[in-house]
Design an enzyme around this catalytic site. Structure first.
Site, PDB file in Angstrom:
ATOM      1  N   CYS A 134     -15.448   4.579   1.997  1.00  0.00           N
ATOM      2  CA  CYS A 134     -16.635   4.662   1.134  1.00  0.00           C
ATOM      3  C   CYS A 134     -16.506   3.495   0.172  1.00  0.00           C
ATOM      4  O   CYS A 134     -15.414   3.157  -0.258  1.00  0.00           O
ATOM      5  CB  CYS A 134     -16.658   5.961   0.341  1.00  0.00           C
ATOM      6  SG  CYS A 134     -17.881   5.974  -0.992  1.00  0.00           S
ATOM      7  N   CYS A 182     -19.582   2.945 -11.792  1.00  0.00           N
ATOM      8  CA  CYS A 182     -18.861   3.556 -10.665  1.00  0.00           C
ATOM      9  C   CYS A 182     -18.750   5.066 -10.857  1.00  0.00           C
ATOM     10  O   CYS A 182     -18.901   5.843  -9.901  1.00  0.00           O
ATOM     11  CB  CYS A 182     -17.489   2.918 -10.490  1.00  0.00           C
ATOM     12  SG  CYS A 182     -16.489   2.941 -11.965  1.00  0.00           S
ATOM     13  N   CYS A 205     -13.794  -3.252 -18.280  1.00  0.00           N
ATOM     14  CA  CYS A 205     -15.060  -2.562 -17.995  1.00  0.00           C
ATOM     15  C   CYS A 205     -16.022  -2.581 -19.181  1.00  0.00           C
ATOM     16  O   CYS A 205     -17.241  -2.468 -18.985  1.00  0.00           O
ATOM     17  CB  CYS A 205     -14.799  -1.096 -17.649  1.00  0.00           C
ATOM     18  SG  CYS A 205     -13.939  -0.851 -16.090  1.00  0.00           S
ATOM     19  N   ASP A 213       0.778  -1.238   0.000  1.00  0.00           N
ATOM     20  CA  ASP A 213       0.000   0.000   0.000  1.00  0.00           C
ATOM     21  C   ASP A 213       0.816   1.299   0.000  1.00  0.00           C
ATOM     22  O   ASP A 213       0.794   2.041  -0.964  1.00  0.00           O
ATOM     23  CB  ASP A 213      -0.978  -0.022   1.187  1.00  0.00           C
ATOM     24  CG  ASP A 213      -2.069   1.004   1.022  1.00  0.00           C
ATOM     25  OD1 ASP A 213      -2.291   1.428  -0.121  1.00  0.00           O
ATOM     26  OD2 ASP A 213      -2.705   1.390   2.015  1.00  0.00           O
ATOM     27  N   CYS A 248     -20.648   7.518  -8.191  1.00  0.00           N
ATOM     28  CA  CYS A 248     -19.760   8.161  -7.204  1.00  0.00           C
ATOM     29  C   CYS A 248     -20.420   9.469  -6.743  1.00  0.00           C
ATOM     30  O   CYS A 248     -20.685  10.352  -7.551  1.00  0.00           O
ATOM     31  CB  CYS A 248     -18.383   8.442  -7.817  1.00  0.00           C
ATOM     32  SG  CYS A 248     -17.370   9.434  -6.706  1.00  0.00           S
ATOM     33  N   CYS A 306     -19.444  -0.301 -19.462  1.00  0.00           N
ATOM     34  CA  CYS A 306     -19.973   0.024 -18.128  1.00  0.00           C
ATOM     35  C   CYS A 306     -19.354   1.320 -17.606  1.00  0.00           C
ATOM     36  O   CYS A 306     -18.168   1.588 -17.814  1.00  0.00           O
ATOM     37  CB  CYS A 306     -19.666  -1.122 -17.166  1.00  0.00           C
ATOM     38  SG  CYS A 306     -20.207  -0.784 -15.475  1.00  0.00           S
ATOM     39  N   CYS A 345     -20.331  -2.100  -8.779  1.00  0.00           N
ATOM     40  CA  CYS A 345     -19.576  -2.737  -9.871  1.00  0.00           C
ATOM     41  C   CYS A 345     -20.114  -4.143 -10.168  1.00  0.00           C
ATOM     42  O   CYS A 345     -20.190  -4.991  -9.269  1.00  0.00           O
ATOM     43  CB  CYS A 345     -18.094  -2.811  -9.493  1.00  0.00           C
ATOM     44  SG  CYS A 345     -17.109  -3.604 -10.772  1.00  0.00           S
TER      45      CYS A 345
HETATM   46 FE1  SF4 Z   1     -15.627  -0.907 -14.606  1.00  0.00          FE
HETATM   47 FE2  SF4 Z   1     -16.815  -1.835 -12.396  1.00  0.00          FE
HETATM   48 FE3  SF4 Z   1     -16.686   0.793 -12.858  1.00  0.00          FE
HETATM   49 FE4  SF4 Z   1     -18.266  -0.783 -14.341  1.00  0.00          FE
HETATM   50  S1  SF4 Z   1     -18.482  -0.333 -12.145  1.00  0.00           S
HETATM   51  S2  SF4 Z   1     -16.937   0.856 -15.067  1.00  0.00           S
HETATM   52  S3  SF4 Z   1     -17.028  -2.640 -14.492  1.00  0.00           S
HETATM   53  S4  SF4 Z   1     -14.977  -0.579 -12.485  1.00  0.00           S
HETATM   54 FE1  SF4 Z   2     -16.434   7.935  -5.184  1.00  0.00          FE
HETATM   55 FE2  SF4 Z   2     -16.805   6.613  -2.893  1.00  0.00          FE
HETATM   56 FE3  SF4 Z   2     -15.497   5.465  -4.893  1.00  0.00          FE
HETATM   57 FE4  SF4 Z   2     -14.415   7.507  -3.537  1.00  0.00          FE
HETATM   58  S1  SF4 Z   2     -14.867   5.455  -2.751  1.00  0.00           S
HETATM   59  S2  SF4 Z   2     -14.408   7.224  -5.720  1.00  0.00           S
HETATM   60  S3  SF4 Z   2     -16.239   8.769  -3.121  1.00  0.00           S
HETATM   61  S4  SF4 Z   2     -17.665   6.075  -4.884  1.00  0.00           S
END
Ligand code: SF4
Ligand code: SF4
Length: 358
Positions: free
Chosen positions: A237, A191, A185, A131, A195, A188, A244
């Protein structure tokens, strides 16, 4: 060294490493531009290794480097059991912070792997990283075939989705590299769409400073936008993981015991914990590394987000105490929010009582 590779794979399985991959110690120069841009624009979290040359060149970290062994340890995203019913509202730690700190789990597994490899071959040199190490974990894992990097910026495998902790061993061994995976992906964009803070750029990069995971770990004051968007989360988060498709139906076995009472703590008792009590109760879990002050500040925001009016006396007490300016300001904000919600709800309630709103 096919034989050695197979032996290492067998050891990894034996010691509970979920997935292992091998790649060359060639540089990752293609990342330089993105890393420099993020550093200059201030869109990285600030927790990253500062020296970009070292981030892209494994040989600066181990002069005789030949192969990088990438490892992934999968973690669960569902609690083994939910906490007891309580009179108090609860906040949530996100799954990656449940149980013992994953840095310790990964470091333990990597050190065991290194020790077992050294029993197989003489003159084994290595450098382990987890990390906060210099190399970009996701880039190493991708090239070693652990998974692809999604638009969420996370490494995703078919077996474990994105719920994996990543680490790597730079070694002087000459081992046949694996190939990157052939899935991704596609069209798709879930995410990016879901977000809540628009932190994801859609090209696997992100503005880490807008990520709620960063905001819930940041010390001091945080902007109102983020206070509200954390909803009931005290730390982390997971929205980009939850939405996904690759994570659908995935839930790995925990590598450590998980106490649901610590993962979803009762908010008011949590806010009252002294330093000593916090260390005794929460000290071991991964989410505690930022310390009591930050998490209690977040818990104050969560009380307001969950509209917990039973917390008003406690919030008034904190708001009247100038000893902790950040908590004082957070409590005043929470009280104002709770009052605004009451005012907003009053006519609605009246109308309901009068039968005007069905
Ligand atoms: Fe890629 Fe998963 Fe994001 Fe869809 S939700 S764009 S599959 S990372
Ligand atoms: Fe967005 Fe939450 Fe993913 Fe951070 S963890 S990128 S705030 S959905």
């Amino acid at each position: 060294m096919t034989d050695l590779k197979q032996q290492i794979i067998a050891i990894a399985k034996e010691i509970g490493i979920s997935k292992i991959g091998f790649t060359t110690a060639d540089n990752f120069d293609y990342l330089k531009k993105t890393l420099t841009r993020a550093q200059e624009a201030g869109t990285n979290s600030g927790f990253e290794h500062k020296n970009i040359e070292e981030r892209v060149d494994p040989k600066l970290l181990l002069a005789n480097a030949k192969t990088i062994i990438a490892i992934a340890v999968a973690y669960p995203n569902k609690l083994p059991q939910m906490p007891e019913k309580s009179a108090y509202k609860r906040g949530k730690f996100s799954p990656s912070s449940w149980g013992i700190d994953y840095h310790d789990i990964l470091a333990g597994k990597m050190s065991l792997l290194a020790q077992r490899i050294s029993e197989l071959t003489d003159e084994f040199d290595h450098k382990a990283m987890v990390d906060t190490g210099a190399l970009v974990d996701t880039a190493v894992a991708r090239r070693a075939g652990i998974g692809f990097i999604g638009k969420s910026g996370l490494v995703i495998s078919k077996e474990f989705g994105s719920y994996m902790f990543l680490g790597e061993l730079i070694t002087n061994l000459d081992i046949e590299p694996d190939s990157p995976v052939d899935y991704g992906c596609g069209d798709c964009e879930r995410c990016v769409t879901f977000c809540p803070t628009d932190a994801l750029n859609g090209d696997t990069t992100m503005n880490a400073k807008r990520c709620l995971s960063f905001q819930t770990q940041k010390t001091g004051y945080i902007d109102e936008e983020f206070r509200i968007k954390t909803k009931s989360v005290l730390y982390g988060c997971d929205i980009c993981q939850i939405v996904c498709p690759y994570n659908k139906g995935i839930n790995s076995e925990p590598q450590t015991s998980i106490d649901p009472e610590l993962s979803y703590p009762e908010l008011q008792p949590f806010i009252k914990l002294t330093n000593k009590e916090f260390k005794e109760k929460f000290g071991e879990i991964a989410g505690s590394w930022r310390g009591k002050n930050v998490l209690q500040r977040n818990a104050i925001f969560v009380l307001a987000n969950l509209n917990d009016k039973t917390a008003i006396p406690l919030l008034e007490e904190i708001a009247a105490n100038p000893q902790n300016a950040v908590h004082q300001e957070a409590a005043q904000w929470a009280l104002d929010k709770l009052k605004r919600t009451s005012q907003h709800n009053r006519p609605l309630k009246k109308n309901r009582e009068r039968g005007k709103i069905k």
